[in-house]
Design a protein around this motif. Sequence first.
Motif, PDB file in Angstrom:
ATOM      1  N   ALA A 250       0.838  -7.117  -4.081  1.00 39.62           N
ATOM      2  CA  ALA A 250      -0.206  -7.781  -4.878  1.00 39.62           C
ATOM      3  C   ALA A 250       0.228  -9.199  -5.259  1.00 39.62           C
ATOM      4  O   ALA A 250       0.306  -9.533  -6.446  1.00 39.62           O
ATOM      5  CB  ALA A 250      -0.493  -6.957  -6.132  1.00 39.62           C
ATOM      6  N   PRO A 251       0.541 -10.044  -4.251  1.00 42.94           N
ATOM      7  CA  PRO A 251       1.080 -11.372  -4.580  1.00 42.94           C
ATOM      8  C   PRO A 251       0.131 -12.204  -5.449  1.00 42.94           C
ATOM      9  O   PRO A 251       0.565 -13.023  -6.249  1.00 42.94           O
ATOM     10  CB  PRO A 251       1.287 -12.028  -3.218  1.00 42.94           C
ATOM     11  N   LYS A 252      -1.178 -11.937  -5.337  1.00 45.11           N
ATOM     12  CA  LYS A 252      -2.148 -12.720  -6.123  1.00 45.11           C
ATOM     13  C   LYS A 252      -1.930 -12.537  -7.629  1.00 45.11           C
ATOM     14  O   LYS A 252      -2.284 -13.389  -8.429  1.00 45.11           O
ATOM     15  CB  LYS A 252      -3.579 -12.276  -5.782  1.00 45.11           C
ATOM     16  N   TYR A 253      -1.332 -11.390  -8.023  1.00 42.70           N
ATOM     17  CA  TYR A 253      -1.070 -11.132  -9.436  1.00 42.70           C
ATOM     18  C   TYR A 253      -0.106 -12.181 -10.003  1.00 42.70           C
ATOM     19  O   TYR A 253      -0.152 -12.535 -11.174  1.00 42.70           O
ATOM     20  CB  TYR A 253      -0.487  -9.723  -9.607  1.00 42.70           C
ATOM     21  N   LEU A 254       0.792 -12.680  -9.131  1.00 45.51           N
ATOM     22  CA  LEU A 254       1.799 -13.637  -9.611  1.00 45.51           C
ATOM     23  C   LEU A 254       1.252 -15.057  -9.676  1.00 45.51           C
ATOM     24  O   LEU A 254       1.897 -15.946 -10.201  1.00 45.51           O
ATOM     25  CB  LEU A 254       3.017 -13.606  -8.675  1.00 45.51           C
ATOM     26  N   ARG A 255       0.065 -15.257  -9.091  1.00 45.32           N
ATOM     27  CA  ARG A 255      -0.449 -16.618  -8.938  1.00 45.32           C
ATOM     28  C   ARG A 255      -0.439 -17.451 -10.225  1.00 45.32           C
ATOM     29  O   ARG A 255       0.081 -18.565 -10.240  1.00 45.32           O
ATOM     30  CB  ARG A 255      -1.865 -16.546  -8.343  1.00 45.32           C
ATOM     31  N   PRO A 256      -1.000 -16.929 -11.352  1.00 42.43           N
ATOM     32  CA  PRO A 256      -1.045 -17.760 -12.565  1.00 42.43           C
ATOM     33  C   PRO A 256       0.355 -18.131 -13.068  1.00 42.43           C
ATOM     34  O   PRO A 256       0.522 -19.092 -13.789  1.00 42.43           O
ATOM     35  CB  PRO A 256      -1.759 -16.864 -13.591  1.00 42.43           C
ATOM     36  N   ASN A 257       1.371 -17.323 -12.695  1.00 38.20           N
ATOM     37  CA  ASN A 257       2.731 -17.584 -13.192  1.00 38.20           C
ATOM     38  C   ASN A 257       3.690 -17.859 -12.037  1.00 38.20           C
ATOM     39  O   ASN A 257       4.869 -17.519 -12.102  1.00 38.20           O
ATOM     40  CB  ASN A 257       3.238 -16.361 -13.966  1.00 38.20           C
ATOM     41  N   GLN A 784     -12.383 -18.807   2.928  1.00 35.64           N
ATOM     42  CA  GLN A 784     -12.994 -19.329   1.686  1.00 35.64           C
ATOM     43  C   GLN A 784     -12.015 -19.222   0.508  1.00 35.64           C
ATOM     44  O   GLN A 784     -12.329 -19.603  -0.594  1.00 35.64           O
ATOM     45  CB  GLN A 784     -14.273 -18.529   1.340  1.00 35.64           C
ATOM     46  N   ASP A 785     -10.819 -18.692   0.758  1.00 33.79           N
ATOM     47  CA  ASP A 785      -9.861 -18.427  -0.324  1.00 33.79           C
ATOM     48  C   ASP A 785      -9.339 -19.736  -0.927  1.00 33.79           C
ATOM     49  O   ASP A 785      -9.201 -20.732  -0.232  1.00 33.79           O
ATOM     50  CB  ASP A 785      -8.685 -17.632   0.266  1.00 33.79           C
ATOM     51  N   GLU A 786      -9.011 -19.698  -2.227  1.00 35.44           N
ATOM     52  CA  GLU A 786      -8.564 -20.940  -2.894  1.00 35.44           C
ATOM     53  C   GLU A 786      -7.243 -21.454  -2.320  1.00 35.44           C
ATOM     54  O   GLU A 786      -6.933 -22.643  -2.443  1.00 35.44           O
ATOM     55  CB  GLU A 786      -8.424 -20.705  -4.403  1.00 35.44           C
ATOM     56  N   ASP A 787      -6.425 -20.567  -1.702  1.00 35.24           N
ATOM     57  CA  ASP A 787      -5.134 -21.012  -1.160  1.00 35.24           C
ATOM     58  C   ASP A 787      -5.204 -21.369   0.320  1.00 35.24           C
ATOM     59  O   ASP A 787      -4.183 -21.620   0.954  1.00 35.24           O
ATOM     60  CB  ASP A 787      -4.089 -19.894  -1.328  1.00 35.24           C
ATOM     61  N   TYR A 788      -6.410 -21.362   0.867  1.00 37.76           N
ATOM     62  CA  TYR A 788      -6.548 -21.603   2.309  1.00 37.76           C
ATOM     63  C   TYR A 788      -5.959 -22.974   2.684  1.00 37.76           C
ATOM     64  O   TYR A 788      -6.244 -23.979   2.043  1.00 37.76           O
ATOM     65  CB  TYR A 788      -8.035 -21.550   2.684  1.00 37.76           C
ATOM     66  N   ASP A 789      -5.076 -23.005   3.675  1.00 40.17           N
ATOM     67  CA  ASP A 789      -4.550 -24.281   4.184  1.00 40.17           C
ATOM     68  C   ASP A 789      -4.256 -24.126   5.673  1.00 40.17           C
ATOM     69  O   ASP A 789      -4.482 -23.066   6.241  1.00 40.17           O
ATOM     70  CB  ASP A 789      -3.289 -24.709   3.413  1.00 40.17           C
ATOM     71  N   GLU A 790      -3.700 -25.169   6.305  1.00 43.91           N
ATOM     72  CA  GLU A 790      -3.545 -25.084   7.762  1.00 43.91           C
ATOM     73  C   GLU A 790      -2.536 -24.009   8.165  1.00 43.91           C
ATOM     74  O   GLU A 790      -2.652 -23.402   9.230  1.00 43.91           O
ATOM     75  CB  GLU A 790      -3.164 -26.447   8.364  1.00 43.91           C
ATOM     76  N   GLY A 791      -1.546 -23.750   7.277  1.00 45.85           N
ATOM     77  CA  GLY A 791      -0.586 -22.689   7.597  1.00 45.85           C
ATOM     78  C   GLY A 791      -1.262 -21.337   7.647  1.00 45.85           C
ATOM     79  O   GLY A 791      -0.999 -20.506   8.515  1.00 45.85           O
ATOM     80  N   MET A 792      -2.184 -21.134   6.689  1.00 42.83           N
ATOM     81  CA  MET A 792      -2.916 -19.865   6.635  1.00 42.83           C
ATOM     82  C   MET A 792      -3.821 -19.759   7.857  1.00 42.83           C
ATOM     83  O   MET A 792      -3.986 -18.670   8.430  1.00 42.83           O
ATOM     84  CB  MET A 792      -3.745 -19.818   5.358  1.00 42.83           C
ATOM     85  N   GLU A 793      -4.387 -20.896   8.266  1.00 45.76           N
ATOM     86  CA  GLU A 793      -5.257 -20.901   9.452  1.00 45.76           C
ATOM     87  C   GLU A 793      -4.464 -20.443  10.684  1.00 45.76           C
ATOM     88  O   GLU A 793      -4.961 -19.670  11.496  1.00 45.76           O
ATOM     89  CB  GLU A 793      -5.838 -22.313   9.672  1.00 45.76           C
ATOM     90  N   GLU A 794      -3.206 -20.904  10.769  1.00 46.89           N
ATOM     91  CA  GLU A 794      -2.363 -20.472  11.901  1.00 46.89           C
ATOM     92  C   GLU A 794      -2.202 -18.957  11.891  1.00 46.89           C
ATOM     93  O   GLU A 794      -2.323 -18.302  12.927  1.00 46.89           O
ATOM     94  CB  GLU A 794      -0.969 -21.118  11.811  1.00 46.89           C
ATOM     95  N   THR A 795      -1.931 -18.418  10.698  1.00 48.98           N
ATOM     96  CA  THR A 795      -1.776 -16.956  10.580  1.00 48.98           C
ATOM     97  C   THR A 795      -3.065 -16.250  10.995  1.00 48.98           C
ATOM     98  O   THR A 795      -3.036 -15.256  11.734  1.00 48.98           O
ATOM     99  CB  THR A 795      -1.470 -16.571   9.114  1.00 48.98           C
ATOM    100  N   LEU A 796      -4.205 -16.767  10.518  1.00 52.13           N
ATOM    101  CA  LEU A 796      -5.490 -16.128  10.843  1.00 52.13           C
ATOM    102  C   LEU A 796      -5.728 -16.196  12.350  1.00 52.13           C
ATOM    103  O   LEU A 796      -6.244 -15.257  12.955  1.00 52.13           O
ATOM    104  CB  LEU A 796      -6.634 -16.819  10.093  1.00 52.13           C
ATOM    105  N   GLN A 797      -5.319 -17.313  12.954  1.00 53.03           N
ATOM    106  CA  GLN A 797      -5.515 -17.413  14.406  1.00 53.03           C
ATOM    107  C   GLN A 797      -4.625 -16.431  15.162  1.00 53.03           C
ATOM    108  O   GLN A 797      -5.034 -15.883  16.180  1.00 53.03           O
ATOM    109  CB  GLN A 797      -5.272 -18.848  14.867  1.00 53.03           C
TER     110      GLN A 797
END
Length: 1065
Positions: A250-257, A784-797
Amino acid sequence: NLRRVRFLDLTAMAEQQQFYILLGNLMSPDNDIRKQSEEAYDTIPGQTKITFLLQAIRDAACVEEVKTMAAVLLRRLLSSSFEEIYPGLTVDMQTAIKTELVTSIQTEASPNIRKKVADIAAELCRNLLDDDGNNQWPELLKFLFDSVNSDNVGLREAALHIFWNFPGIFGNQQQHYMEVIKRMLVQCMQDQENPQIRTLAARAAASFVLSNEGNTALLKHFSDLLPGIFQITNRYDSVLKSLVEIADTAPKYLRPNLEATLQLSLKLCADTTLTNMQRQLALEVIVTLSETAAAMLRKHTAIVASIPQMLAMMVDLEEDEEWSMADELEDDDFDSNAVAGESALDRMACGLGGKMVLPMIKQHIMTMLQNPDWKYRHAGLMALSAIGEGCHQQMEAILNEIVSFLLLFCQDPHPRVRYAACNAIGQMATDFAPTFQKKFHDKVISALLQTMEDQTNPRVQAHAAALIQKGTKLVLEQVVTSIASVADTAEEKFVPYYDLFMPSLKHIVENAVQKELRLLRGKTIECISLIGLAVGKDKFMPDASAVMQLLLKTQTDFNDLEDDDPQISYMISAWARMCKILGKEFQQYLPVVMGPLMKTASIKPEVALLDTQDMENMSEDDGWEFVNLGDQQSFGIKTAGLEEKATACQMLVCYAKELKEGFVEYTEQVVKLMVPLLKFYFHDDILLMGAPESMPLLLECARVRGPDYLTQMWHFMCDALIKAIGTEPDSDVLSEIMHSFAKCIELMGEGCLNSEHFEELGGILKGKLEEHFKNQELRQAKRQDEDYDEGMEETLQDEDENDVYILTKVSDILHSVFSSYKEQVLPWFEQLLQLIVQLVCPSRPWADRQWGLCIFDDVVEHCSPSSFKYAELFLRAMALSLCDTSPEVRQAAAYGVGVMAQYGGENYRPFCTEALPTLLGVIHSPDAKVKENVNATENCISAVGKVMRFRPECANVNEILPHWLSWLPLNEDKEEAVHTFDFLCDLIESNNPIVLGPDNANLPKIFQIIAEGVANESVKSEDACSKRLANVIRQVQGSGGLWTQCVAMLNETQQKAIQDLLNTA
């Protein structure tokens, strides 16, 4: 009557005493006593077990070990056999058990037993939550609330323990109790007087978060618990472990901190007063996040600080006098900080990507490599090997300077640095193949030669003592491994160095016979066989028989080798390479080789089904690996011997492939070994390469025994293959299984699947296609995720490519079914039809359209004329796709036009007429021949040929033919090239005036086309058209002047090609 009751009591007491003795014996160190006791325990009926176990737990006079054993057994009983036992008990008995457990927790004096009883309560409650989320044991919830607020620390601890163990305990009431749960956790985490309560509360909070990982609102609501968890983390491994789990699930849980998470982990990691375990767990939090939430992490500057931290851990090495005598790196090295740092660096580079990691690390490594202390140089070199995979693209650009710098360290004064340098070369040879070998084989091989000569010169030093005194045996092992790695990928470029290395290597195998040199000898055997394979049969043959004799000698001593002798696995691989080199000549050695090979391939690993509690007592350090099955259950396997098993399975595949019918004697025992492995969830290699790949090969080997034997073998495999396609979770393994299944169907042909098979297969393929569409939607959502970036795009590809690869395998299976069963399979196919139509929609990604069209191509090719009833579903998509922007889509569409002309029948005539101008337009477009377009263009050329050949009424043949001739030969698509040559032969043999030209003026051009085709291997001697082409040439040969004129037009390569054709066809 009273006497009778007393007597029953006495009997019960006597039985209970017997039971205590039994419990004691279950813990006996003597295997036989323990085994007998286990058998006796298994015969006791479930209800009786519960009564006796509860009695033991409650009995104050009973010793603690026996009570503990009873508690563990009762929890296991409820965990594994709840459905069989509990519902059959009377309501009174059920109530008594619940009451008894609560009472035990309240009255038990020993904290250890109290915890164990809390585990039983949690387990029972987990099973008493019904499908609608109603908790059938409301008294336990009341007990939980009362205990948390109690003054008794033991009760508070028990309540938290139950909640930690079963965070879903509130069932459908969870929302209602949300504030209460939060208050309870906060309050307990602030209990300054009782550190054990604080720790447990932090773990329980983590457990609750993990069990609600999908509930975004809840995670947000509970995010302010994190600072409290962090304060407690400082001192406790168990809380650190919980943080790692959160980072993983659940890495998103750590996001605010997140900033605080990174700072805390870095602080702990740098704290040398902590244990290695604690520092490594802190590092694991960061590394896990770099894998599960890379995009989120890339935005945080604190992450940069973790790199020097990992490098600092890698310097944590000991001076070790014994190092050079070690046969291989000791096991305790694997939990050392140095190894942990190296692995963290490797994973982090892969997770965050080279774009971010290389600039952060480059300067640090360069500084380390210039440090006078060997440990820093060693760490710098190991770091360089570790980041190769993750920083591949970025390092490739500066590979030249890296390699030049690296090679200096092969001559380093310290043996462990030389070792690390050789290790880095071996690693890079793998990570950057084949570029590395092409560019640097000269430099690298001479550096390795120098290192090797320095180690084994004079020859005498190959004897153990001298080698070991110089502290160089491990370096030599590493050099030999690196040479093998370079040879493996340099292939024929290695030939000039062969004579420099081979004598030394043979010398090591002959002389390194002492026990402490076994690994060196094994690695050298591997190296020799790899070099033999690299340089090829001609160069290796003079040494081959000597090497075989050395191997045979080792093999016959095999029976004296200990089971864990490191030479065994190297031998097994070396045999298989010798088989590749010698081909059919290897068959004579099979009787010697197959015994040990089957023994190793048949290793049965230890497995266990465990719940989370048992896992606490078993660690991965003892060689256990775990897979979480959810719901607090894990499947464990002891991995010892699995590497060897995997290798042996791959070697069996190799023998089947190389020796074909020569291997038939062994097919039955190998099939019996391989089929069960399709269900083997551990160790990718075994599955990936071994089991599925072997199936079609074994069928080919078995063909010589006739159809009955073959069918029997196929029946043994078929169900298991289909089931594995339905259940295999790993996409790489799954694609291998699907590929094999398709090959088997092609091999067996019509009739190999019965109606049950078809039904199951249809359901599975439908599921795969539906999942394909669903995954694409999920990926769109992630964009559409708030953390979406080119690195994430590579993973999605990457995920997308994985999905498409499975789609290609669905297409393979359908192809094999259509080609075997023809039109009769169409009614079965209709359940998938709408999904395939969905694939070819213009809005779909190009890969979907490509594979959708390929499936319809197969329907036309194998199921015509009936295929026409679906024409309205795909003809329009096919027509539009002929000029699609994606070459892959154009290729699939052009192939479709070709098969309509050749196999489709009358109905497709209008479509062929209509498609022809578009095909010609594509061929004439200015960039038709550039690299990415050439395959699509060649399919268009072939399709035009097929329309002229099979549907001449659809084309103005005389007008198109001269153009068509000018486009030949096809060089890239070999299958289509054969079709064009077949048609060319038809035209020449019928003396077509347009093709031959006035007075045969076009013959020199035709000669050129044929010569090119042979030179490019577009025409092979086994193709039927090669005989026809050779006849054309022979006819011209007899005509003197024309022959000279034709040959004069050809260059040297082309003349040789014509000669080859005449000699072979």
